[in-house]
Scaffold this motif. Structure first.
Motif, mmCIF file in Angstrom:
data_model
loop_
_atom_site.group_PDB
_atom_site.id
_atom_site.type_symbol
_atom_site.label_atom_id
_atom_site.label_comp_id
_atom_site.label_asym_id
_atom_site.label_seq_id
_atom_site.Cartn_x
_atom_site.Cartn_y
_atom_site.Cartn_z
ATOM 1 N N GLU A 163 -26.913 -13.859 -92.089
ATOM 2 C CA GLU A 163 -26.549 -15.042 -92.879
ATOM 3 C C GLU A 163 -27.403 -15.144 -94.140
ATOM 4 N N ILE A 164 -28.670 -14.806 -94.024
ATOM 5 C CA ILE A 164 -29.559 -14.838 -95.187
ATOM 6 C C ILE A 164 -29.110 -13.808 -96.221
ATOM 7 N N LEU A 165 -28.854 -12.590 -95.758
ATOM 8 C CA LEU A 165 -28.397 -11.543 -96.681
ATOM 9 C C LEU A 165 -27.082 -11.918 -97.350
ATOM 10 N N ARG A 166 -26.174 -12.501 -96.583
ATOM 11 C CA ARG A 166 -24.890 -12.935 -97.135
ATOM 12 C C ARG A 166 -25.099 -14.034 -98.186
ATOM 13 N N TYR A 167 -25.977 -14.976 -97.891
ATOM 14 C CA TYR A 167 -26.256 -16.055 -98.835
ATOM 15 C C TYR A 167 -26.817 -15.491 -100.141
ATOM 16 N N ILE A 168 -27.810 -14.610 -100.034
ATOM 17 C CA ILE A 168 -28.416 -14.015 -101.229
ATOM 18 C C ILE A 168 -27.372 -13.230 -102.017
ATOM 19 N N SER A 169 -26.569 -12.449 -101.328
ATOM 20 C CA SER A 169 -25.544 -11.622 -101.982
ATOM 21 C C SER A 169 -24.507 -12.456 -102.717
ATOM 22 N N ASN A 170 -24.194 -13.635 -102.198
ATOM 23 C CA ASN A 170 -23.153 -14.476 -102.782
ATOM 24 C C ASN A 170 -23.667 -15.483 -103.802
ATOM 25 N N ASP A 171 -24.967 -15.623 -103.926
ATOM 26 C CA ASP A 171 -25.535 -16.575 -104.872
ATOM 27 C C ASP A 171 -25.688 -15.903 -106.235
ATOM 28 N N LYS A 172 -25.139 -16.516 -107.276
ATOM 29 C CA LYS A 172 -25.133 -15.884 -108.606
ATOM 30 C C LYS A 172 -26.537 -15.656 -109.156
ATOM 31 N N ASN A 173 -27.495 -16.508 -108.814
ATOM 32 C CA ASN A 173 -28.863 -16.339 -109.305
ATOM 33 C C ASN A 173 -29.672 -15.360 -108.469
ATOM 34 N N LEU A 174 -29.460 -15.351 -107.162
ATOM 35 C CA LEU A 174 -30.252 -14.511 -106.277
ATOM 36 C C LEU A 174 -29.727 -13.088 -106.171
ATOM 37 N N SER A 175 -28.417 -12.913 -106.277
ATOM 38 C CA SER A 175 -27.812 -11.607 -105.995
ATOM 39 C C SER A 175 -28.339 -10.492 -106.890
ATOM 40 N N LYS A 176 -28.671 -10.792 -108.127
ATOM 41 C CA LYS A 176 -29.175 -9.731 -109.009
ATOM 42 C C LYS A 176 -30.601 -9.293 -108.655
ATOM 43 N N TYR A 177 -31.245 -10.031 -107.756
ATOM 44 C CA TYR A 177 -32.601 -9.690 -107.314
ATOM 45 C C TYR A 177 -32.637 -9.277 -105.837
ATOM 46 N N ILE A 178 -31.508 -8.927 -105.280
ATOM 47 C CA ILE A 178 -31.424 -8.687 -103.831
ATOM 48 C C ILE A 178 -32.422 -7.635 -103.349
ATOM 49 N N ASP A 179 -32.750 -6.676 -104.190
ATOM 50 C CA ASP A 179 -33.703 -5.632 -103.796
ATOM 51 C C ASP A 179 -35.135 -6.155 -103.698
ATOM 52 N N LYS A 180 -35.377 -7.374 -104.133
ATOM 53 C CA LYS A 180 -36.714 -7.968 -104.063
ATOM 54 C C LYS A 180 -36.937 -8.771 -102.786
ATOM 55 N N PHE A 181 -35.905 -8.845 -101.936
ATOM 56 C CA PHE A 181 -35.979 -9.649 -100.730
ATOM 57 C C PHE A 181 -36.093 -8.792 -99.480
ATOM 58 N N SER A 182 -37.014 -9.177 -98.600
ATOM 59 C CA SER A 182 -37.097 -8.637 -97.246
ATOM 60 C C SER A 182 -36.959 -9.818 -96.297
#
Length: 185
Positions: free
Chosen positions: A126-145
């Motif tokens: 759910e966290i990964l899906r949220y990050i992937s679908n958020d316009k501000n967070l998705s471009k930084y997805i590689d910065k999240f663990s």
């Protein structure tokens, strides 16, 4: 590798301790940053007491330090604290990703740092899906663990509201009683 975990710790709870324990198992150094008295958004007990409670609760951890970086300054933003501490990984609960747009200079925060999100309300997918679908967070997805932690669903607010001592460690309970903290006026 270093990680920063910040918060009010008003007072520190068994959930805080469980999170810090998990972080200490995954990182060489865990930096705890209590909000200063000038944080501005919450009614906080005195920094001195909150730090002392943290010290008592965390004395068994050799790789955990408590930073005074926010002790006396007006809150300037998490991005600045991370800059000042050399950009350790920023650890926070999954509720953080939902409120990011309200944080000071959130764009700089995302651009300059790496993040460790621990599960609270959402599971890893759910966290990964949220990050992937958020316009501000998705471009930084590689910065999240993501770190899955099974910890009690309690908060400092639970204690302040209900005076439920079961959400605190014995060290914190004793400190609160000895210093007559969190009493109703």
């Amino acid at each position: 590798m270093r990680v920063l975990f910040g918060g009010s710790f008003n007072p520190p709870t068994i959930a805080h301790k469980k999170i810090i324990e998990a972080l200490s198992e995954h990182f060489n150094e865990v930096i705890i940053v209590p909000n200063g008295d000038n944080y501005g958004r919450k009614q906080l007990d005195n920094y001195f007491h909150r730090k002392n409670m943290l010290k008592l609760m965390l004395n068994e951890f050799n790789n955990v330090i408590i930073s005074d970086i926010e002790k006396n300054r007006t809150f300037v933003g998490t991005y600045q604290t991370l800059r000042d501490l050399g950009h350790p990984v920023f650890a926070c609960g999954d509720d953080w990703i939902k409120t990011l747009h309200t944080w000071k200079n959130s764009d700089i925060l995302l651009e300059e740092n790496k993040f460790l999100i621990f599960t609270r309300e959402l599971d890893k997918n759910e966290i990964l899906r949220y990050i992937s679908n958020d316009k501000n967070l998705s471009k930084y997805i590689d910065k999240f663990s993501i770190l899955e932690i099974d910890f009690p669903n309690v908060s400092s607010n639970n204690f302040r509201t209900n005076h439920d001592y079961s959400v605190l460690t014995n060290e914190v309970i004793n400190y609160i009683k000895e210093n007559n903290l969190y009493t109703e006026d």
